[in-house]
Motif scaffolding. Structure first.
Motif, PDB file in Angstrom:
ATOM      1  N   TYR A  79       0.893  -1.277   0.056  1.00 21.93           N
ATOM      2  CA  TYR A  79      -0.031   0.035  -0.023  1.00 21.93           C
ATOM      3  C   TYR A  79       0.897   1.085   0.154  1.00 21.93           C
ATOM      4  CZ  TYR A  79       0.895   0.799   5.058  1.00 21.93           C
ATOM      5  OH  TYR A  79       1.415   0.975   6.353  1.00 21.93           O
ATOM      6  N   SER A  80       0.268   2.264  -0.531  1.00 22.08           N
ATOM      7  CA  SER A  80       1.092   3.479  -0.353  1.00 22.08           C
ATOM      8  C   SER A  80       0.499   4.519   0.577  1.00 22.08           C
ATOM      9  CB  SER A  80       1.160   4.320  -1.938  1.00 22.08           C
ATOM     10  OG  SER A  80       1.702   3.279  -2.840  1.00 22.08           O
ATOM     11  N   HIS A  81       1.445   5.452   1.200  1.00 24.69           N
ATOM     12  CA  HIS A  81       0.883   6.391   2.060  1.00 24.69           C
ATOM     13  C   HIS A  81       2.081   7.558   2.159  1.00 24.69           C
ATOM     14  CE1 HIS A  81      -0.566   8.407   5.723  1.00 24.69           C
ATOM     15  NE2 HIS A  81       0.797   8.557   6.111  1.00 24.69           N
ATOM     16  N   GLN A  84       4.834   7.160  -0.222  1.00 23.96           N
ATOM     17  CA  GLN A  84       5.912   5.876   0.027  1.00 23.96           C
ATOM     18  C   GLN A  84       5.212   4.775  -0.129  1.00 23.96           C
ATOM     19  OE1 GLN A  84       8.632   6.735   3.155  1.00 23.96           O
ATOM     20  NE2 GLN A  84       9.151   4.705   3.162  1.00 23.96           N
ATOM     21  N   GLN A  85       5.806   3.671  -0.586  1.00 26.70           N
ATOM     22  CA  GLN A  85       5.293   2.626  -0.683  1.00 26.70           C
ATOM     23  C   GLN A  85       5.520   1.563   0.566  1.00 26.70           C
ATOM     24  OE1 GLN A  85       4.258   0.345  -4.335  1.00 26.70           O
ATOM     25  NE2 GLN A  85       5.305  -1.429  -3.560  1.00 26.70           N
ATOM     26  N   TYR A  86       4.624   0.612   1.278  1.00 26.44           N
ATOM     27  CA  TYR A  86       4.887  -0.089   2.256  1.00 26.44           C
ATOM     28  C   TYR A  86       4.335  -1.482   1.921  1.00 26.44           C
ATOM     29  CZ  TYR A  86       5.697   4.283   4.830  1.00 26.44           C
ATOM     30  OH  TYR A  86       6.155   5.539   5.333  1.00 26.44           O
ATOM     31  N   THR A  87       5.131  -2.286   2.702  1.00 29.38           N
ATOM     32  CA  THR A  87       4.603  -3.851   2.548  1.00 29.38           C
ATOM     33  C   THR A  87       4.136  -4.179   4.019  1.00 29.38           C
ATOM     34  OG1 THR A  87       6.609  -4.312   1.124  1.00 29.38           O
ATOM     35  CG2 THR A  87       5.441  -6.156   2.280  1.00 29.38           C
ATOM     36  N   LEU A  88       2.849  -4.956   3.875  1.00 27.49           N
ATOM     37  CA  LEU A  88       2.064  -5.331   5.161  1.00 27.49           C
ATOM     38  C   LEU A  88       1.432  -6.598   4.666  1.00 27.49           C
ATOM     39  CD1 LEU A  88       1.421  -4.207   7.780  1.00 27.49           C
ATOM     40  CD2 LEU A  88      -0.556  -3.082   6.657  1.00 27.49           C
ATOM     41  N   LYS A  89       1.878  -7.693   5.203  1.00 28.68           N
ATOM     42  CA  LYS A  89       1.327  -9.107   5.191  1.00 28.68           C
ATOM     43  C   LYS A  89      -0.223  -9.291   5.493  1.00 28.68           C
ATOM     44  CE  LYS A  89       3.497 -11.167   9.124  1.00 28.68           C
ATOM     45  NZ  LYS A  89       4.277 -12.533   9.526  1.00 28.68           N
ATOM     46  N   GLN A  90      -0.705 -10.351   5.063  1.00 27.46           N
ATOM     47  CA  GLN A  90      -2.111 -10.408   5.280  1.00 27.46           C
ATOM     48  C   GLN A  90      -2.401 -10.390   6.839  1.00 27.46           C
ATOM     49  OE1 GLN A  90      -4.193 -13.525   3.130  1.00 27.46           O
ATOM     50  NE2 GLN A  90      -4.654 -14.758   4.965  1.00 27.46           N
ATOM     51  N   GLU A 120       9.234   0.506  16.671  1.00 30.25           N
ATOM     52  CA  GLU A 120      10.091   0.724  15.508  1.00 30.25           C
ATOM     53  C   GLU A 120       9.747  -0.404  14.559  1.00 30.25           C
ATOM     54  OE1 GLU A 120      11.688   3.364  14.817  1.00 30.25           O
ATOM     55  OE2 GLU A 120      11.064   3.932  16.860  1.00 30.25           O
ATOM     56  N   GLN A 121       9.598  -1.677  15.104  1.00 37.69           N
ATOM     57  CA  GLN A 121       9.143  -2.850  14.106  1.00 37.69           C
ATOM     58  C   GLN A 121       7.672  -2.362  13.410  1.00 37.69           C
ATOM     59  OE1 GLN A 121       8.747  -6.512  16.035  1.00 37.69           O
ATOM     60  NE2 GLN A 121       8.198  -7.613  14.254  1.00 37.69           N
ATOM     61  N   THR A 122       6.728  -1.960  13.981  1.00 38.31           N
ATOM     62  CA  THR A 122       5.530  -1.669  13.325  1.00 38.31           C
ATOM     63  C   THR A 122       5.607  -0.652  12.446  1.00 38.31           C
ATOM     64  OG1 THR A 122       4.646  -0.304  15.203  1.00 38.31           O
ATOM     65  CG2 THR A 122       4.197  -2.789  15.445  1.00 38.31           C
ATOM     66  N   LYS A 123       6.355   0.373  12.995  1.00 39.98           N
ATOM     67  CA  LYS A 123       6.488   1.776  12.016  1.00 39.98           C
ATOM     68  C   LYS A 123       7.181   1.259  10.820  1.00 39.98           C
ATOM     69  CE  LYS A 123       7.322   4.643  15.887  1.00 39.98           C
ATOM     70  NZ  LYS A 123       7.535   5.728  16.570  1.00 39.98           N
ATOM     71  N   ALA A 124       7.983   0.620  10.839  1.00 41.13           N
ATOM     72  CA  ALA A 124       8.689   0.201   9.526  1.00 41.13           C
ATOM     73  C   ALA A 124       7.755  -0.096   8.441  1.00 41.13           C
ATOM     74  CB  ALA A 124       9.562  -0.893   9.845  1.00 41.13           C
ATOM     75  N   VAL A 125       6.699  -0.803   8.710  1.00 37.50           N
ATOM     76  CA  VAL A 125       5.682  -1.220   7.742  1.00 37.50           C
ATOM     77  C   VAL A 125       4.342  -0.422   7.746  1.00 37.50           C
ATOM     78  CG1 VAL A 125       6.471  -3.747   7.601  1.00 37.50           C
ATOM     79  CG2 VAL A 125       4.613  -2.924   9.320  1.00 37.50           C
ATOM     80  N   TYR A 126       4.275   0.074   8.768  1.00 37.76           N
ATOM     81  CA  TYR A 126       2.811   1.089   9.177  1.00 37.76           C
ATOM     82  C   TYR A 126       3.341   2.276   9.802  1.00 37.76           C
ATOM     83  CZ  TYR A 126      -2.115   1.556  10.804  1.00 37.76           C
ATOM     84  OH  TYR A 126      -3.222   2.158  11.293  1.00 37.76           O
ATOM     85  N   PRO A 127       3.700   3.431   9.242  1.00 36.78           N
ATOM     86  CA  PRO A 127       4.208   4.627  10.078  1.00 36.78           C
ATOM     87  C   PRO A 127       3.397   5.325  10.760  1.00 36.78           C
ATOM     88  CG  PRO A 127       3.734   5.137   7.822  1.00 36.78           C
ATOM     89  CD  PRO A 127       3.282   3.633   7.944  1.00 36.78           C
TER      90      PRO A 127
END
Length: 290
Positions: A79-81, A84-90, A120-127
Motif C-alpha cells: 500500500y502507499s502512504h 511512499q510504498q509499504y509492505t504489509l502481510k495478510q 520501530e518494528q510496526t512503524k517500518a511497515v505502518y508509519p
C-alpha cells in the motif's frame, strides 16, 4: 466464582474461569494476544491446530486471532502512504507480536486486559503511533472482547480491524445452520456476487466469501451434530462478516471485519482516527448447548 490462573506452557498462558458456569478461556499474550481455547463444561468451542501452534514462525490456525491494521491481504502485500510504498502481510501484524498484560479482574467476571503499542518494528511497515487495549471478559457462556484503538500520531490513523475465530465442528458441516443478516455474499477469489439462501456447498475445497450490507448486529450458527448454538454480536463498525472453511478440516471461521480486503488502498469502510482520538467497540460470542 471467577479466577485467573497463570500457567507456563510453551508460552505463558492465562486461564480465565467462571467456575459456576464451567467455562474457561486461555489467552497467550506473547503470541499475538490470542485466545487459544474456550471451553464450556469441558466442550471445546474453538478449533486449534496445536501442532502448528508450537512453531512460532507459522501463523496460528485456530483460536481467535486478532486482525490489525488490515483484514485480509493487499495486492502484492503493498500500500502507499504519503507517496511512499509499504509492505504489509495478510491480516497485519497484531496477531504476530507480543502483547502486554495490564490488568486482571475477578469481581463479577474474569477479565484480562492486554496492550499493544506501536514500535520501530510496526512503524517500518505502518508509519503511525498507536495503542491497542483489548479486554477479554468471561462471564457464564459469554466471551466479550472490548477494544480500544488509540491514535497517538500527529496525523490521521487509517486502519481496519477484526477477528478470525475458528469454530470447532462435529465433522459434518452439512449439520451447520446459518443465520447471517445478509442476502448475498461476494466470493473473495472470483469477486462474483451470489445470493445467499442459508446454505454453502461444502464439497468445495475452500469457501472464502464476504457478506456485506448487514441488516443487524447479530449472527448465529447452529451445529446440530454438537447440539451447539453460537451467537456473534458485533457493533455497527463491523461492516463485513467473512466465512471461510477448508474441505476436510473440522472448523469454520465466521469473522467480523470493519472493512473489506484492500481498504488501506481503496478507503472502503476504512476507519480513520484523527490525532488523539480513539475508537471503542465490542465483539461478543455466546455459546449455548441444547
Amino acid at each position: 466464582m471467577f479466577t485467573i490462573a497463570l500457567q507456563q506452557q510453551q508460552y505463558k498462558t492465562y486461564i480465565l474461569s467462571d467456575e459456576s458456569a464451567g467455562s474457561q478461556v486461555e489467552v497467550v499474550p506473547e503470541r499475538g494476544g490470542i485466545i487459544t481455547r474456550w471451553r464450556i463444561q469441558g466442550q471445546e468451542i474453538f478449533y486449534l491446530d496445536a501442532e502448528r501452534f508450537t512453531h512460532p514462525d507459522l501463523s496460528v490456525r485456530g483460536g481467535n486471532p486478532i486482525l490489525f491494521p488490515i483484514c485480509g491481504n493487499l495486492p502484492d502485500n503493498a500500500y502507499s502512504h504519503n507517496g511512499q510504498q509499504y509492505t504489509l502481510k495478510q491480516h497485519g501484524f497484531a496477531r504476530d507480536l507480543p502483547w502486554e498484560v495490564s490488568e486482571q479482574q475477578t469481581q463479577g467476571k474474569a477479565s484480562l486486559t492486554l496492550v499493544l503499542n506501536s514500535n520501530e518494528q510496526t512503524k517500518a511497515v505502518y508509519p503511525f503511533d498507536f495503542q491497542l487495549v483489548f479486554t477479554y471478559e468471561l462471564q457464564g457462556n459469554t466471551l466479550s472482547i472490548r477494544q480500544q484503538y488509540k491514535n497517538l500520531s500527529s496525523t490521521s490513523l487509517p486502519f481496519s480491524a477484526g477477528f478470525h475465530p475458528y469454530f470447532l465442528t462435529g465433522g459434518d458441516k452439512t449439520q451447520l445452520e446459518f443465520h447471517i443478516p445478509s442476502q448475498q455474499y461476494q466470493d473473495q477469489k472470483t469477486k462474483e456476487i451470489h445470493a445467499f439462501d442459508g446454505n454453502f456447498d461444502f464439497n468445495r475445497d475452500e469457501i472464502d466469501v464476504a457478506f456485506g450490507d448487514l441488516t443487524s448486529q447479530s449472527a448465529t450458527v447452529t451445529d446440530s451434530s454438537r447440539k451447539l448454538k453460537l451467537t456473534l454480536d458485533y457493533d455497527p463498525i463491523y461492516s463485513k462478516l467473512v466465512f471461510w472453511t477448508l474441505k476436510g478440516k473440522d472448523f469454520y471461521c465466521l469473522e467480523p471485519w470493519t472493512a473489506p480486503r484492500n481498504a488501506l488502498n481503496t478507503d472502503e469502510n476504512l476507519t480513520v482516527l484523527a490525532p488523539g482520538n480513539e475508537l471503542l467497540t465490542t465483539f461478543r460470542l455466546t455459546a449455548n448447548f441444547f
